[in-house]
Write a protein that holds these residues in place. Structure first.
Motif, PDB file in Angstrom:
ATOM      1  N   ALA A 172       0.836  -1.201   0.000  1.00 30.76           N
ATOM      2  CA  ALA A 172       0.000   0.000   0.000  1.00 30.76           C
ATOM      3  C   ALA A 172       0.873   1.254   0.000  1.00 30.76           C
ATOM      4  O   ALA A 172       1.884   1.322   0.700  1.00 30.76           O
ATOM      5  N   GLU A 173       0.470   2.238  -0.800  1.00 24.37           N
ATOM      6  CA  GLU A 173       1.180   3.516  -0.794  1.00 24.37           C
ATOM      7  C   GLU A 173       0.817   4.323   0.441  1.00 24.37           C
ATOM      8  O   GLU A 173       1.655   4.992   1.016  1.00 24.37           O
ATOM      9  N   GLN A 174      -0.445   4.262   0.818  1.00 23.38           N
ATOM     10  CA  GLN A 174      -0.930   4.946   2.006  1.00 23.38           C
ATOM     11  C   GLN A 174      -1.527   3.923   2.961  1.00 23.38           C
ATOM     12  O   GLN A 174      -2.383   3.152   2.565  1.00 23.38           O
ATOM     13  N   PRO A 175      -1.091   3.928   4.201  1.00 20.44           N
ATOM     14  CA  PRO A 175      -1.638   2.962   5.152  1.00 20.44           C
ATOM     15  C   PRO A 175      -3.047   3.355   5.590  1.00 20.44           C
ATOM     16  O   PRO A 175      -3.446   4.516   5.477  1.00 20.44           O
ATOM     17  N   SER A 176      -3.776   2.371   6.099  1.00 22.72           N
ATOM     18  CA  SER A 176      -5.081   2.667   6.680  1.00 22.72           C
ATOM     19  C   SER A 176      -4.846   3.485   7.950  1.00 22.72           C
ATOM     20  O   SER A 176      -3.732   3.544   8.470  1.00 22.72           O
TER      21      SER A 176
ATOM     22  N   SER B 216      -4.963  -7.808  11.474  1.00 24.35           N
ATOM     23  CA  SER B 216      -5.369  -7.693  10.067  1.00 24.35           C
ATOM     24  C   SER B 216      -5.347  -9.055   9.386  1.00 24.35           C
ATOM     25  O   SER B 216      -6.240  -9.384   8.603  1.00 24.35           O
ATOM     26  N   CYS B 217      -4.346  -9.852   9.702  1.00 26.81           N
ATOM     27  CA  CYS B 217      -4.261 -11.204   9.132  1.00 26.81           C
ATOM     28  C   CYS B 217      -5.428 -12.067   9.600  1.00 26.81           C
ATOM     29  O   CYS B 217      -6.001 -12.834   8.815  1.00 26.81           O
ATOM     30  N   LYS B 218      -5.788 -11.939  10.864  1.00 29.06           N
ATOM     31  CA  LYS B 218      -6.930 -12.683  11.392  1.00 29.06           C
ATOM     32  C   LYS B 218      -8.222 -12.264  10.681  1.00 29.06           C
ATOM     33  O   LYS B 218      -9.060 -13.100  10.372  1.00 29.06           O
TER      34      LYS B 218
ATOM     35  N   ILE C 156     -12.643 -15.940  -3.598  1.00 23.78           N
ATOM     36  CA  ILE C 156     -11.717 -15.040  -4.292  1.00 23.78           C
ATOM     37  C   ILE C 156     -11.600 -15.427  -5.765  1.00 23.78           C
ATOM     38  O   ILE C 156     -11.705 -14.574  -6.642  1.00 23.78           O
ATOM     39  N   LYS C 157     -11.395 -16.705  -6.017  1.00 18.90           N
ATOM     40  CA  LYS C 157     -11.164 -17.167  -7.384  1.00 18.90           C
ATOM     41  C   LYS C 157     -12.378 -16.873  -8.257  1.00 18.90           C
ATOM     42  O   LYS C 157     -13.506 -17.248  -7.947  1.00 18.90           O
ATOM     43  N   GLY C 158     -12.141 -16.176  -9.349  1.00 13.95           N
ATOM     44  CA  GLY C 158     -13.194 -15.877 -10.306  1.00 13.95           C
ATOM     45  C   GLY C 158     -14.115 -14.748  -9.886  1.00 13.95           C
ATOM     46  O   GLY C 158     -15.131 -14.519 -10.523  1.00 13.95           O
ATOM     47  N   ASN C 159     -13.761 -14.035  -8.811  1.00 14.85           N
ATOM     48  CA  ASN C 159     -14.593 -12.928  -8.351  1.00 14.85           C
ATOM     49  C   ASN C 159     -13.723 -11.670  -8.235  1.00 14.85           C
ATOM     50  O   ASN C 159     -13.070 -11.454  -7.214  1.00 14.85           O
ATOM     51  N   PRO C 160     -13.728 -10.837  -9.272  1.00 14.18           N
ATOM     52  CA  PRO C 160     -12.837  -9.670  -9.295  1.00 14.18           C
ATOM     53  C   PRO C 160     -13.048  -8.703  -8.128  1.00 14.18           C
ATOM     54  O   PRO C 160     -12.085  -8.137  -7.619  1.00 14.18           O
ATOM     55  N   GLU C 161     -14.283  -8.526  -7.692  1.00 14.90           N
ATOM     56  CA  GLU C 161     -14.546  -7.610  -6.575  1.00 14.90           C
ATOM     57  C   GLU C 161     -13.880  -8.103  -5.295  1.00 14.90           C
ATOM     58  O   GLU C 161     -13.292  -7.318  -4.553  1.00 14.90           O
ATOM     59  N   ASN C 162     -13.991  -9.401  -5.044  1.00 14.99           N
ATOM     60  CA  ASN C 162     -13.363  -9.953  -3.843  1.00 14.99           C
ATOM     61  C   ASN C 162     -11.844  -9.966  -3.962  1.00 14.99           C
ATOM     62  O   ASN C 162     -11.146  -9.777  -2.968  1.00 14.99           O
TER      63      ASN C 162
ATOM     64  N   LYS D  28      -6.496  -5.367   1.447  1.00 11.59           N
ATOM     65  CA  LYS D  28      -6.192  -5.765   2.822  1.00 11.59           C
ATOM     66  C   LYS D  28      -4.776  -6.323   2.927  1.00 11.59           C
ATOM     67  O   LYS D  28      -4.044  -6.009   3.865  1.00 11.59           O
ATOM     68  N   LEU D  29      -4.384  -7.141   1.968  1.00 11.49           N
ATOM     69  CA  LEU D  29      -3.039  -7.700   1.963  1.00 11.49           C
ATOM     70  C   LEU D  29      -1.990  -6.596   1.803  1.00 11.49           C
ATOM     71  O   LEU D  29      -0.936  -6.644   2.433  1.00 11.49           O
ATOM     72  N   SER D  30      -2.272  -5.597   0.997  1.00  8.74           N
ATOM     73  CA  SER D  30      -1.307  -4.512   0.797  1.00  8.74           C
ATOM     74  C   SER D  30      -1.055  -3.750   2.093  1.00  8.74           C
ATOM     75  O   SER D  30       0.054  -3.276   2.337  1.00  8.74           O
ATOM     76  N   GLN D  31      -2.071  -3.659   2.960  1.00  5.58           N
ATOM     77  CA  GLN D  31      -1.900  -3.018   4.256  1.00  5.58           C
ATOM     78  C   GLN D  31      -0.971  -3.852   5.152  1.00  5.58           C
ATOM     79  O   GLN D  31      -0.108  -3.314   5.845  1.00  5.58           O
ATOM     80  N   VAL D  32      -1.168  -5.160   5.132  1.00  2.00           N
ATOM     81  CA  VAL D  32      -0.311  -6.061   5.914  1.00  2.00           C
ATOM     82  C   VAL D  32       1.133  -5.945   5.424  1.00  2.00           C
ATOM     83  O   VAL D  32       2.063  -5.842   6.231  1.00  2.00           O
ATOM     84  N   LEU D  33       1.318  -5.936   4.118  1.00  2.00           N
ATOM     85  CA  LEU D  33       2.664  -5.830   3.560  1.00  2.00           C
ATOM     86  C   LEU D  33       3.311  -4.494   3.913  1.00  2.00           C
ATOM     87  O   LEU D  33       4.516  -4.424   4.160  1.00  2.00           O
TER      88      LEU D  33
END
Length: 80
Positions: free
Chosen positions: A5-9, A35-37, A48-54, A61-66
């Motif tokens: 993430a460029e900007q954190p939550s 956040s991981c929980k 997630i698979k096949g669902n672009p919105e998800n 959310k993962l970008s925030q963890v990273l």
């Protein structure tokens, strides 16, 4: 591909500032774990698979963890 993430939550930014000012990296680490929980809990409800919105939701959310991991000097290993 994983994007940091460029900007954190707000919560991640607050945890980082608190960790930095108090010299307590555990504060940021605990926020990352929470956040991981949260992400882990979403797997049962959202496909997630096949669902672009998800995919977008999980990527954000993962970008925030990273971002938080990067601030702690941790890095992500992508299994091959």
């Amino acid at each position: 591909n994983y994007v940091v993430a460029e900007q954190p939550s707000q919560s991640m930014k607050f945890a980082y500032m608190k960790s930095y000012n108090n010299l307590s990296p555990n504060v940021l680490f605990e926020t990352i774990v929470d956040s991981c929980k949260e992400i882990n809990g979403l797997y049962g409800e959202h496909t997630i698979k096949g669902n672009p919105e998800n995919e977008i939701m999980f990527q954000e959310k993962l970008s925030q963890v990273l971002w938080g991991c990067q601030k702690l000097g941790l890095f992500f290993i992508d299994k091959v």
